[in-house]
Write a protein that holds these residues in place. Sequence first.
Motif: not given
Length: 221
Positions: A74-96, A206-212
């Motif tokens: 669950n958690v790595p999937a959450q982390a990976l999808l967030t990194v894929l979603l956040v490509r520009a502004r906020g990307a450093a936050w998502a990656t960290a 569920l929201g993160t999964a849907y928008y990803a």
Amino acid sequence: MSTETLVRTGPATRHRVGFVALALAVTALVALVGGLLWPEPSGGGETYSYADIAPQRALWWGLLVALSANLVINVPAQALLTVLLVRARGAAWATAGAVILWIGTALYAVGGAGWAAAYYFATAPGVDPSVIERVNDDSAHVFGVMVPGALLVAVGTIVQAVGLWRSGAVPRWIPVLWLTIVATFVVPGNGIAGLLTAVPMTAASLGTAYYAWRRLGQRAG
């Protein structure tokens, strides 16, 4: 960045994103059900007595190990999808946040499996019931890995929520719901109170999964 923006992806990438999004959604629902099944300690607090565990030791071991394994997905999937979603502004936050989440997940899952094993063998037939009390007294070894893991998962989730908010890649309610993870350190994780904290987290998953899936798993027009 509009939440309606789609990223051009090839068929292989779209399928991979879809699988990860499905994994996040399913494991979030499993965690919600697992929280409902989680027993409440008869004496309150975080530890359980011999009488709490012995009659259902196999169920306890199976539930805790299953939830630990579910967390690893669950958690790595959450982390990976967030990194894929956040490509520009906020990307450093998502990656960290993703790095922190992966480390925290490893610690928490290892600690959870160890806790399950310790209680399972401490309540085996023929074992002195006082053994489980000695296990509970050694909190450094029982929770010494789980607690830092849980804290890192919470910190990583908050950091990624900042990245999601700054990016505008998803509606604002998703990062806001991710921040409710803070409440899990105050509210007990079982019963109705636990459900009140689990539902927002499940909705955020569920929201993160849907928008990803929507932004990364579909072909751009």
